[in-house]
Design a protein around this motif. Structure first.
Motif, short mmCIF file in Angstrom:
data_model
loop_
_atom_site.label_atom_id
_atom_site.label_comp_id
_atom_site.label_asym_id
_atom_site.label_seq_id
_atom_site.Cartn_x
_atom_site.Cartn_y
_atom_site.Cartn_z
N TYR A 68 0.83 -1.20 0.00
CA TYR A 68 0.00 0.00 0.00
C TYR A 68 0.87 1.25 0.00
N PHE A 69 0.33 2.33 -0.55
CA PHE A 69 0.89 3.65 -0.34
C PHE A 69 -0.26 4.66 -0.32
N ASN A 70 0.08 5.95 -0.22
CA ASN A 70 -0.90 6.98 0.12
C ASN A 70 -1.61 6.56 1.40
N SER A 71 -0.80 6.26 2.40
CA SER A 71 -1.28 5.72 3.67
C SER A 71 -1.33 6.76 4.78
N LEU A 72 -0.40 7.71 4.77
CA LEU A 72 -0.36 8.69 5.86
C LEU A 72 -1.62 9.55 5.88
N LEU A 73 -2.20 9.78 4.73
CA LEU A 73 -3.41 10.59 4.64
C LEU A 73 -4.69 9.75 4.59
N PHE A 74 -4.55 8.45 4.79
CA PHE A 74 -5.71 7.56 4.69
C PHE A 74 -6.84 7.95 5.66
N PRO A 75 -6.55 8.21 6.93
CA PRO A 75 -7.66 8.59 7.84
C PRO A 75 -8.39 9.85 7.37
N LEU A 76 -7.66 10.84 6.88
CA LEU A 76 -8.29 12.06 6.39
C LEU A 76 -9.17 11.76 5.19
N ALA A 77 -8.69 10.90 4.29
CA ALA A 77 -9.46 10.57 3.09
C ALA A 77 -10.75 9.85 3.45
N VAL A 78 -10.66 8.91 4.39
CA VAL A 78 -11.86 8.18 4.82
C VAL A 78 -12.87 9.14 5.43
N ALA A 79 -12.39 10.05 6.28
CA ALA A 79 -13.29 11.02 6.92
C ALA A 79 -13.95 11.92 5.88
N THR A 80 -13.17 12.36 4.89
CA THR A 80 -13.71 13.26 3.87
C THR A 80 -14.76 12.56 3.01
N ARG A 81 -14.46 11.32 2.60
CA ARG A 81 -15.43 10.62 1.75
C ARG A 81 -16.69 10.25 2.54
N THR A 82 -16.53 9.92 3.81
CA THR A 82 -17.70 9.64 4.64
C THR A 82 -18.57 10.87 4.77
N ALA A 83 -17.95 12.02 4.99
CA ALA A 83 -18.71 13.27 5.09
C ALA A 83 -19.44 13.59 3.79
N HIS A 84 -18.78 13.35 2.65
CA HIS A 84 -19.42 13.60 1.36
C HIS A 84 -20.65 12.72 1.18
N ARG A 85 -20.53 11.45 1.61
CA ARG A 85 -21.68 10.55 1.48
C ARG A 85 -22.84 11.01 2.36
N LEU A 86 -22.53 11.40 3.58
CA LEU A 86 -23.57 11.83 4.50
C LEU A 86 -24.26 13.10 4.03
N LEU A 87 -23.48 13.98 3.40
CA LEU A 87 -24.02 15.25 2.95
C LEU A 87 -24.56 15.20 1.53
N GLY A 88 -24.40 14.04 0.88
CA GLY A 88 -24.88 13.91 -0.48
C GLY A 88 -24.09 14.67 -1.50
N ARG A 89 -22.83 14.96 -1.19
CA ARG A 89 -21.99 15.71 -2.12
C ARG A 89 -21.33 14.78 -3.11
N LYS A 90 -21.25 15.22 -4.36
CA LYS A 90 -20.55 14.46 -5.40
C LYS A 90 -19.21 15.12 -5.67
N GLY A 91 -18.26 14.30 -6.09
CA GLY A 91 -16.95 14.88 -6.39
C GLY A 91 -16.13 13.97 -7.25
N GLY A 92 -15.28 14.55 -8.07
CA GLY A 92 -14.33 13.79 -8.86
C GLY A 92 -12.95 14.03 -8.29
N LEU A 93 -12.08 14.49 -9.14
CA LEU A 93 -10.77 14.89 -8.65
C LEU A 93 -10.96 16.13 -7.78
N ASP A 94 -10.47 16.06 -6.55
CA ASP A 94 -10.66 17.19 -5.65
C ASP A 94 -10.03 18.43 -6.23
N ALA A 95 -10.70 19.56 -6.09
CA ALA A 95 -10.13 20.82 -6.54
C ALA A 95 -8.85 21.11 -5.76
N GLN A 96 -7.92 21.79 -6.41
CA GLN A 96 -6.67 22.09 -5.74
C GLN A 96 -6.93 23.03 -4.57
N PRO A 97 -6.45 22.69 -3.38
CA PRO A 97 -6.70 23.56 -2.23
C PRO A 97 -5.81 24.79 -2.27
#
Length: 241
Positions: free
Chosen positions: A176-205
Motif C-alpha cells: 500500500y501507499f498513500n497511507s499517511l493521509l488515509f484517515p483524512l481521506a476516509v473522513a472526507t469521503r464519509t462526510a461527502h456521502r452523509l451530505l450527499g456531495r458528489k466529487g471527482g478529482l478534488d479541486a486544488q486547495p
C-alpha cells in the motif's frame, strides 16, 4: 474518463499535491527498487495527458500509448515521448518492441480484461524487465470519484497479487501507499456521502494546504521498502516475467 475529468487532470497534474507527491514516490521506486540501466527502453501503457512522461524520461527513452484522442493530444504537446494510439490488451503497438520498464499507473482499474492486459504486457518485457503497476485500493472506498473516472474496480492487496500471478507474472514487491493521509481521506469521503456531495478529482486547495498535503504524502517516498503500511488509498506492485 468524462471530458470534464480530462480537463481537470490536464490543468492540475503539474501542481496538485496528489500528482506531485505521487510522481516523487514513483520516481523513488524506480530508482531504488528497479534501477533500470541508463539506456533503458520504457513504455507507459495508458499515459493519459502525459503527466508522468518527464519523470519516466529521467530513466530512459519513453514510448507511450493512449486510447483517448483528447488525452493523447495533451500528452503529445509535451514533446517528451513517442505516443501512439492503443489500448489494452490487444493494441499495444510499437512493432512488438520489448521494454526494460513498463509503467501501468492507475490504468488497470479502467480495463475490463485486467488479467489479459497484464499477460499482454508481460510478453513485451525485455529480458530482466519489470512492470511498475499502481491501482486504487480498498473496494469499500468506492465513491463518485470512481464513477466519474470510469473505474471498473478498486483492488485488495490479495486480489492484485492474484491477478498478476494469474497473468504469469512474478510479484517482486507489493504494498500500500498513500497511507499517511488515509484517515483524512476516509473522513472526507464519509462526510461527502452523509451530505450527499458528489466529487471527482478534488479541486486544488489553497497553496498552504496544497503544500502541506504534498509534503505529508511525499514523505512516503522515504518509507516505502522500509515500512510496510497496513492500508492505503493505493497499491503498487513491481512485477517480472
Amino acid at each position: 474518463m468524462d471530458r470534464s475529468a480530462y480537463a481537470s487532470l490536464s490543468a492540475q497534474e503539474g501542481s496538485h499535491w496528489w500528482f506531485v507527491a505521487r510522481r516523487a514516490i514513483l520516481d523513488a521506486l524506480i530508482r531504488t527498487r528497479i534501477a533500470p540501466r541508463a539506456d533503458a527502453r520504457i513504455l507507459e501503457a495508458g499515459c493519459g495527458t502525459g503527466g508522468n512522461l518527464a519523470m519516466l524520461a529521467r530513466h530512459g527513452s519513453v514510448d507511450a500509448l493512449e486510447y483517448d484522442d483528447d488525452a493523447r493530444r495533451h500528452a503529445n504537446e509535451r514533446g517528451i515521448a513517442r505516443i501512439e494510439p492503443g489500448m489494452l490488451p490487444g493494441r499495444i503497438g510499437f512493432d512488438g518492441a520489448r521494454y526494460d520498464l513498463i509503467a501501468l499507473l492507475d490504468v488497470l482499474e479502467h480495463v475490463e480484461e485486467d488479467r489479459a492486459s497484464l499477460a499482454a504486457l508481460r510478453a513485451r518485457l525485455a529480458e530482466g524487465g519489470r512492470i511498475l503497476l499502481t491501482v486504487p485500493a480498498v473496494p469499500w472506498l468506492w465513491s463518485d470519484h470512481d464513477v466519474l473516472h470510469h473505474h471498473k474496480r478498486r483492488y485488495t492487496l490479495a486480489g492484485l497479487r492474484a491477478v498478476a500471478q494469474e497473468a504469469g507474472l512474478k510479484v517482486e514487491a507489493i504494498g500500500y501507499f498513500n497511507s499517511l493521509l488515509f484517515p483524512l481521506a476516509v473522513a472526507t469521503r464519509t462526510a461527502h456521502r452523509l451530505l450527499g456531495r458528489k466529487g471527482g478529482l478534488d479541486a486544488q486547495p489553497s497553496p498552504p494546504v496544497n503544500g502541506m498535503l504534498r509534503r505529508i504524502f511525499g514523505w512516503e517516498q522515504h518509507l516505502l521498502g522500509r515500512v510496510r503500511f497496513p492500508i492505503g488509498l493505493s497499491l503498487y506492485a513491481i512485477l517480472s516475467a
